[in-house]
Scaffold this motif. Structure first.
Motif, PDB file in Angstrom:
ATOM      1  N   GLY A 208       0.823  -1.214   0.000  1.00 40.08           N
ATOM      2  CA  GLY A 208       0.000   0.000   0.000  1.00 40.08           C
ATOM      3  C   GLY A 208       0.852   1.257   0.000  1.00 40.08           C
ATOM      4  N   PRO A 209       1.830   1.361   0.923  1.00 36.21           N
ATOM      5  CA  PRO A 209       2.708   2.536   0.879  1.00 36.21           C
ATOM      6  C   PRO A 209       3.494   2.648  -0.425  1.00 36.21           C
ATOM      7  N   LEU A 210       3.894   1.517  -0.998  1.00 37.16           N
ATOM      8  CA  LEU A 210       4.586   1.571  -2.295  1.00 37.16           C
ATOM      9  C   LEU A 210       3.671   2.148  -3.371  1.00 37.16           C
ATOM     10  N   LEU A 211       2.407   1.720  -3.376  1.00 36.58           N
ATOM     11  CA  LEU A 211       1.451   2.265  -4.348  1.00 36.58           C
ATOM     12  C   LEU A 211       1.233   3.752  -4.112  1.00 36.58           C
ATOM     13  N   MET A 212       1.056   4.152  -2.854  1.00 35.59           N
ATOM     14  CA  MET A 212       0.841   5.579  -2.560  1.00 35.59           C
ATOM     15  C   MET A 212       2.064   6.411  -2.948  1.00 35.59           C
ATOM     16  N   ASP A 213       3.271   5.889  -2.710  1.00 37.47           N
ATOM     17  CA  ASP A 213       4.482   6.605  -3.132  1.00 37.47           C
ATOM     18  C   ASP A 213       4.501   6.779  -4.649  1.00 37.47           C
ATOM     19  N   ALA A 214       4.066   5.748  -5.369  1.00 32.51           N
ATOM     20  CA  ALA A 214       4.048   5.827  -6.830  1.00 32.51           C
ATOM     21  C   ALA A 214       2.994   6.831  -7.313  1.00 32.51           C
ATOM     22  N   VAL A 215       1.848   6.877  -6.639  1.00 35.02           N
ATOM     23  CA  VAL A 215       0.819   7.866  -6.991  1.00 35.02           C
ATOM     24  C   VAL A 215       1.354   9.272  -6.713  1.00 35.02           C
ATOM     25  N   ALA A 216       2.031   9.452  -5.582  1.00 35.87           N
ATOM     26  CA  ALA A 216       2.629  10.760  -5.273  1.00 35.87           C
ATOM     27  C   ALA A 216       3.668  11.136  -6.328  1.00 35.87           C
ATOM     28  N   ALA A 217       4.422  10.170  -6.809  1.00 35.12           N
ATOM     29  CA  ALA A 217       5.404  10.442  -7.871  1.00 35.12           C
ATOM     30  C   ALA A 217       4.699  10.882  -9.152  1.00 35.12           C
ATOM     31  N   GLU A 218       3.551  10.290  -9.452  1.00 38.81           N
ATOM     32  CA  GLU A 218       2.765  10.716 -10.621  1.00 38.81           C
ATOM     33  C   GLU A 218       2.323  12.160 -10.447  1.00 38.81           C
ATOM     34  N   ALA A 219       1.856  12.501  -9.248  1.00 35.88           N
ATOM     35  CA  ALA A 219       1.429  13.884  -8.979  1.00 35.88           C
ATOM     36  C   ALA A 219       2.596  14.838  -9.192  1.00 35.88           C
ATOM     37  N   ARG A 220       3.749  14.504  -8.621  1.00 36.96           N
ATOM     38  CA  ARG A 220       4.933  15.370  -8.790  1.00 36.96           C
ATOM     39  C   ARG A 220       5.303  15.521 -10.259  1.00 36.96           C
ATOM     40  N   ALA A 221       5.274  14.417 -11.000  1.00 35.87           N
ATOM     41  CA  ALA A 221       5.630  14.457 -12.423  1.00 35.87           C
ATOM     42  C   ALA A 221       4.697  15.365 -13.211  1.00 35.87           C
ATOM     43  N   LEU A 222       3.463  15.469 -12.754  1.00 34.71           N
ATOM     44  CA  LEU A 222       2.473  16.330 -13.407  1.00 34.71           C
ATOM     45  C   LEU A 222       2.473  17.749 -12.841  1.00 34.71           C
ATOM     46  N   GLY A 223       3.310  18.009 -11.847  1.00 36.85           N
ATOM     47  CA  GLY A 223       3.355  19.326 -11.219  1.00 36.85           C
ATOM     48  C   GLY A 223       2.167  19.592 -10.311  1.00 36.85           C
ATOM     49  N   LEU A 224       1.576  18.523  -9.754  1.00 36.33           N
ATOM     50  CA  LEU A 224       0.396  18.650  -8.905  1.00 36.33           C
ATOM     51  C   LEU A 224       0.782  18.466  -7.450  1.00 36.33           C
ATOM     52  N   ALA A 225       0.334  19.369  -6.597  1.00 35.94           N
ATOM     53  CA  ALA A 225       0.757  19.390  -5.200  1.00 35.94           C
ATOM     54  C   ALA A 225      -0.208  18.688  -4.256  1.00 35.94           C
ATOM     55  N   GLU A 226      -1.246  18.035  -4.795  1.00 36.76           N
ATOM     56  CA  GLU A 226      -2.210  17.374  -3.912  1.00 36.76           C
ATOM     57  C   GLU A 226      -2.804  16.156  -4.597  1.00 36.76           C
ATOM     58  N   ILE A 227      -3.098  15.149  -3.787  1.00 38.62           N
ATOM     59  CA  ILE A 227      -3.831  13.957  -4.221  1.00 38.62           C
ATOM     60  C   ILE A 227      -5.124  13.933  -3.421  1.00 38.62           C
ATOM     61  N   GLN A 228      -6.234  13.628  -4.080  1.00 41.47           N
ATOM     62  CA  GLN A 228      -7.511  13.470  -3.393  1.00 41.47           C
ATOM     63  C   GLN A 228      -8.085  12.115  -3.770  1.00 41.47           C
ATOM     64  N   TRP A 229      -8.853  11.512  -2.839  1.00 42.07           N
ATOM     65  CA  TRP A 229      -9.514  10.246  -3.087  1.00 42.07           C
ATOM     66  C   TRP A 229     -10.607  10.062  -2.054  1.00 42.07           C
ATOM     67  N   GLN A 230     -11.318   8.958  -2.166  1.00 41.43           N
ATOM     68  CA  GLN A 230     -12.353   8.640  -1.190  1.00 41.43           C
ATOM     69  C   GLN A 230     -12.315   7.145  -0.910  1.00 41.43           C
ATOM     70  N   THR A 231     -12.866   6.778   0.216  1.00 49.54           N
ATOM     71  CA  THR A 231     -13.000   5.369   0.579  1.00 49.54           C
ATOM     72  C   THR A 231     -14.305   5.222   1.343  1.00 49.54           C
ATOM     73  N   PRO A 232     -14.929   4.068   1.287  1.00 45.74           N
ATOM     74  CA  PRO A 232     -16.174   3.899   2.049  1.00 45.74           C
ATOM     75  C   PRO A 232     -15.928   4.098   3.546  1.00 45.74           C
ATOM     76  N   VAL A 233     -16.876   4.719   4.230  1.00 43.85           N
ATOM     77  CA  VAL A 233     -16.710   4.993   5.662  1.00 43.85           C
ATOM     78  C   VAL A 233     -16.582   3.707   6.476  1.00 43.85           C
ATOM     79  N   TRP A 234     -17.157   2.609   6.010  1.00 48.49           N
ATOM     80  CA  TRP A 234     -17.081   1.350   6.739  1.00 48.49           C
ATOM     81  C   TRP A 234     -15.710   0.683   6.604  1.00 48.49           C
ATOM     82  N   ASN A 235     -14.877   1.132   5.665  1.00 43.51           N
ATOM     83  CA  ASN A 235     -13.580   0.497   5.429  1.00 43.51           C
ATOM     84  C   ASN A 235     -12.549   1.051   6.420  1.00 43.51           C
ATOM     85  N   LYS A 236     -12.696   0.618   7.664  1.00 42.75           N
ATOM     86  CA  LYS A 236     -11.858   1.148   8.753  1.00 42.75           C
ATOM     87  C   LYS A 236     -10.375   0.879   8.537  1.00 42.75           C
TER      88      LYS A 236
END
Length: 156
Positions: free
Chosen positions: A102-130
């Motif tokens: 999971g952290p490896l995937l999130m690091d890769a998503v953050a790298a995609e954001a940086r490559a695009l010059g984007l300073a934020e990532i947004q997402w959602q998850t179901p509230v029951w998925n504790k």
């Protein structure tokens, strides 16, 4: 052969596996599975243009098995008057969570954001998925309460 888990960009050969994972993801979230033709539609979005908007990263364990994915695309925020990277999906198969993929995937998503010059990532998850909520909060993410709506639009 790679002896460490890794994250890489999806390739056309991954499409059948991504279809399987998307079906597992839908079942996990208690949603309807992908409609027929999913792999072809996803392939067109990922590989059908010179500059695809959608990006897909896959988590691969030693031996080469793809056990998870994250997909993301640039979007716009009117309130912030700027672009951000929207992570549409992050999913790891049962039995492969808690292995630092999971952290490896999130690091890769953050790298995609940086490559695009984007300073934020947004997402959602179901509230029951504790488990996901705890994972994201450990990363330093903050949540906002909202309800997501979907409205089908009949096409001519």
């Amino acid at each position: 052969m790679n002896d460490q888990p890794r994250v890489r960009h999806a390739r056309p050969a991954d499409l059948p596996r991504l279809a399987e994972l998307a079906a597992e993801h839908a079942a996990y979230e208690k949603a309807a599975g992908p409609a027929p033709g999913f792999a072809e539609r996803l392939g067109a979005l990922l590989f059908g243009t010179e500059h695809p908007r959608l990006r897909c990263l896959v988590a691969e364990i030693p031996g080469g098995e793809v056990v998870g994915y994250a997909s993301c695309a640039p979007e716009l925020s009117t309130w912030d008057a700027r672009a951000y990277l929207h992570m549409d999906c992050l999913f790891l198969r049962e039995g492969h969570r808690g292995l630092r993929l999971g952290p490896l995937l999130m690091d890769a998503v953050a790298a995609e954001a940086r490559a695009l010059g984007l300073a934020e990532i947004q997402w959602q998850t179901p509230v029951w998925n504790k488990g996901a909520v705890r994972f994201y909060e450990r990363l330093g993410a903050t949540g906002k309460d909202k309800v997501r709506y979907s409205l089908p639009v009949p096409l001519p």
